[in-house]
Design a protein around this motif. Structure first.
Motif, mmCIF file in Angstrom:
data_model
loop_
_atom_site.group_PDB
_atom_site.id
_atom_site.type_symbol
_atom_site.label_atom_id
_atom_site.label_comp_id
_atom_site.label_asym_id
_atom_site.label_seq_id
_atom_site.Cartn_x
_atom_site.Cartn_y
_atom_site.Cartn_z
ATOM 1 N N ASN A 118 0.845 -1.184 0.000
ATOM 2 C CA ASN A 118 0.000 0.000 0.000
ATOM 3 C C ASN A 118 0.888 1.244 0.000
ATOM 4 N N ILE A 119 1.233 1.720 -1.190
ATOM 5 C CA ILE A 119 2.128 2.866 -1.331
ATOM 6 C C ILE A 119 1.487 4.141 -0.793
ATOM 7 N N GLU A 120 0.192 4.315 -1.054
ATOM 8 C CA GLU A 120 -0.508 5.526 -0.603
ATOM 9 C C GLU A 120 -0.442 5.662 0.913
ATOM 10 N N LEU A 121 -0.642 4.555 1.607
ATOM 11 C CA LEU A 121 -0.634 4.576 3.067
ATOM 12 C C LEU A 121 0.769 4.879 3.588
ATOM 13 N N GLN A 122 1.775 4.298 2.965
ATOM 14 C CA GLN A 122 3.157 4.572 3.369
ATOM 15 C C GLN A 122 3.486 6.048 3.154
ATOM 16 N N MET A 123 3.081 6.607 2.018
ATOM 17 C CA MET A 123 3.319 8.022 1.732
ATOM 18 C C MET A 123 2.670 8.909 2.782
ATOM 19 N N LEU A 124 1.412 8.599 3.090
ATOM 20 C CA LEU A 124 0.681 9.405 4.061
ATOM 21 C C LEU A 124 1.349 9.344 5.424
ATOM 22 N N ALA A 125 1.843 8.171 5.804
ATOM 23 C CA ALA A 125 2.486 8.017 7.113
ATOM 24 C C ALA A 125 3.741 8.867 7.221
ATOM 25 N N TRP A 126 4.562 8.864 6.170
ATOM 26 C CA TRP A 126 5.776 9.687 6.199
ATOM 27 C C TRP A 126 5.438 11.172 6.200
ATOM 28 N N GLN A 127 4.389 11.554 5.469
ATOM 29 C CA GLN A 127 3.981 12.961 5.426
ATOM 30 C C GLN A 127 3.462 13.429 6.788
ATOM 31 N N VAL A 128 2.689 12.577 7.448
ATOM 32 C CA VAL A 128 2.193 12.925 8.786
ATOM 33 C C VAL A 128 3.362 13.053 9.755
ATOM 34 N N ASN A 129 4.328 12.157 9.653
ATOM 35 C CA ASN A 129 5.522 12.259 10.497
ATOM 36 C C ASN A 129 6.260 13.571 10.240
ATOM 37 N N ALA A 130 6.362 13.959 8.964
ATOM 38 C CA ALA A 130 7.045 15.208 8.627
ATOM 39 C C ALA A 130 6.328 16.403 9.237
ATOM 40 N N THR A 131 5.009 16.382 9.178
ATOM 41 C CA THR A 131 4.222 17.480 9.752
ATOM 42 C C THR A 131 4.406 17.559 11.262
ATOM 43 N N ALA A 132 4.368 16.398 11.925
ATOM 44 C CA ALA A 132 4.540 16.363 13.379
ATOM 45 C C ALA A 132 5.941 16.817 13.771
ATOM 46 N N ALA A 133 6.948 16.387 13.024
ATOM 47 C CA ALA A 133 8.325 16.785 13.315
ATOM 48 C C ALA A 133 8.518 18.279 13.121
ATOM 49 N N SER A 134 7.892 18.836 12.082
ATOM 50 C CA SER A 134 7.999 20.270 11.821
ATOM 51 C C SER A 134 7.397 21.082 12.954
ATOM 52 N N SER A 135 6.231 20.645 13.441
ATOM 53 C CA SER A 135 5.560 21.378 14.523
ATOM 54 C C SER A 135 6.357 21.318 15.817
ATOM 55 N N VAL A 142 12.180 16.333 9.503
ATOM 56 C CA VAL A 142 11.259 16.636 8.401
ATOM 57 C C VAL A 142 11.897 16.286 7.061
ATOM 58 N N ILE A 143 13.135 16.718 6.868
ATOM 59 C CA ILE A 143 13.832 16.436 5.613
ATOM 60 C C ILE A 143 13.976 14.930 5.414
ATOM 61 N N ARG A 144 14.270 14.215 6.484
ATOM 62 C CA ARG A 144 14.439 12.763 6.380
ATOM 63 C C ARG A 144 13.129 12.084 6.013
ATOM 64 N N TYR A 145 12.024 12.519 6.630
ATOM 65 C CA TYR A 145 10.730 11.894 6.348
ATOM 66 C C TYR A 145 10.271 12.188 4.922
ATOM 67 N N TYR A 146 10.498 13.414 4.462
ATOM 68 C CA TYR A 146 10.145 13.733 3.073
ATOM 69 C C TYR A 146 11.044 12.959 2.099
ATOM 70 N N SER A 147 12.288 12.731 2.494
ATOM 71 C CA SER A 147 13.188 11.931 1.648
ATOM 72 C C SER A 147 12.673 10.507 1.514
ATOM 73 N N LYS A 148 12.057 9.994 2.576
ATOM 74 C CA LYS A 148 11.460 8.659 2.526
ATOM 75 C C LYS A 148 10.328 8.625 1.502
ATOM 76 N N CYS A 149 9.582 9.719 1.418
ATOM 77 C CA CYS A 149 8.514 9.805 0.408
ATOM 78 C C CYS A 149 9.109 9.742 -0.997
ATOM 79 N N MET A 150 10.207 10.469 -1.200
ATOM 80 C CA MET A 150 10.839 10.479 -2.507
ATOM 81 C C MET A 150 11.375 9.094 -2.869
ATOM 82 N N GLU A 151 11.902 8.373 -1.880
ATOM 83 C CA GLU A 151 12.381 7.013 -2.120
ATOM 84 C C GLU A 151 11.238 6.108 -2.572
#
Length: 257
Positions: A118-135, A142-151
């Motif tokens: 489930n790629i969509e779910l994995q993407m969403l999980a990393w994006q939510v982590n990035a948002t939480a880390a940013s806050s 944040v950069i690491r979590y977004y990099s996971k999305c790019m991978e």
């Protein structure tokens, strides 16, 4: 489902509980499992938007046990990844070195999401982590979590998602005053938007570049970018973009002048 769609979560949960009581009297195990899975969806519906989650959520572990027992792996991954985000946010706020992707729930949820591809779910999980880390001020996280999305997107034809990730990374850089790095991300998003010939996306990226320049004090570039945006909006007969309307654009011009 209707209550959930219109944002009436409590009413939706109340209907589920009343239905559960009725189904128990019928002894219909299959319907009880379906109700449990629907319960997960309703409780975590806010996670469809990676910028919002219910801060008062208390997720019942019994729902995870039900999903696991009856091999409902998509719901299981969803529950593990997002059901305990509140606890994780508290941890990261109390310990700036805490890594969201090292929690037992995230690890189990991601393993299950990978298992069912489930790629969509994995993407969403990393994006939510990035948002939480940013806050919580975790710039590197944040950069690491977004990099996971790019991978995840490597080898996939998902240019719109790439633009979204580059915009998110750039915005995080602005917050932490890494303006040159932000510009690099926005230029990547700009290049893809030009290739896609997507006017709305292109305007949004240029707007982000203007915000970055305004934050960095590069006022002439702000004027140049906003002028281009306004011309594009006039040509395309667009009154507002997703991030702002014309009034805000004119306000940015006034500040830049």
């Amino acid at each position: 489902m209707i209550y959930m769609v219109v944002g009436q979560k409590q009413q939706a949960l109340a209907v589920i509980e009343s239905t559960r009581s009725l189904v128990r009297t019928m002894g219909d195990e299959d319907k009880l499992v379906r109700l449990d899975m629907l319960n997960i969806v309703v409780l975590l519906n806010d996670c469809q938007d990676s910028f919002h989650w219910d801060k008062n959520l208390e997720f019942p572990y019994a729902l995870i046990e039900s999903a696991e027992r009856y091999n409902q792996k998509n719901h299981l991954a969803y529950a593990e990844l997002f059901g305990y985000m509140n606890e994780e946010i508290i941890k990261i706020q109390n310990n700036k070195d805490y890594q969201l992707d090292q929690s037992k729930h995230f690890i189990r949820g991601m393993e299950t999401a990978r298992e069912i591809d489930n790629i969509e779910l994995q993407m969403l999980a990393w994006q939510v982590n990035a948002t939480a880390a940013s806050s919580s001020g975790q710039f590197e996280g944040v950069i690491r979590y977004y990099s996971k999305c790019m991978e995840l997107m490597e080898g996939l034809d998902r240019p719109w998602d790439e633009v979204h990730i580059y915009n998110g990374s750039g915005y995080n850089c602005i917050i932490h005053e890494h303006y040159d790095m932000a510009n690099d991300y926005f230029l990547k998003a700009l290049d893809i938007s030009v290739q896609l010939e997507d006017t709305a996306m292109l305007i949004e990226v240029i707007y982000n570049m203007a915000v970055n320049c305004l934050s960095a004090g590069a006022y002439q570039l702000v004027i140049d970018y906003i002028t281009v945006i306004l011309r594009m909006m006039t040509i395309e007969k667009i009154e507002r973009i997703r991030l702002c309307n014309r009034s805000k654009l004119y306000g940015m011009l006034i500040v830049a002048y």
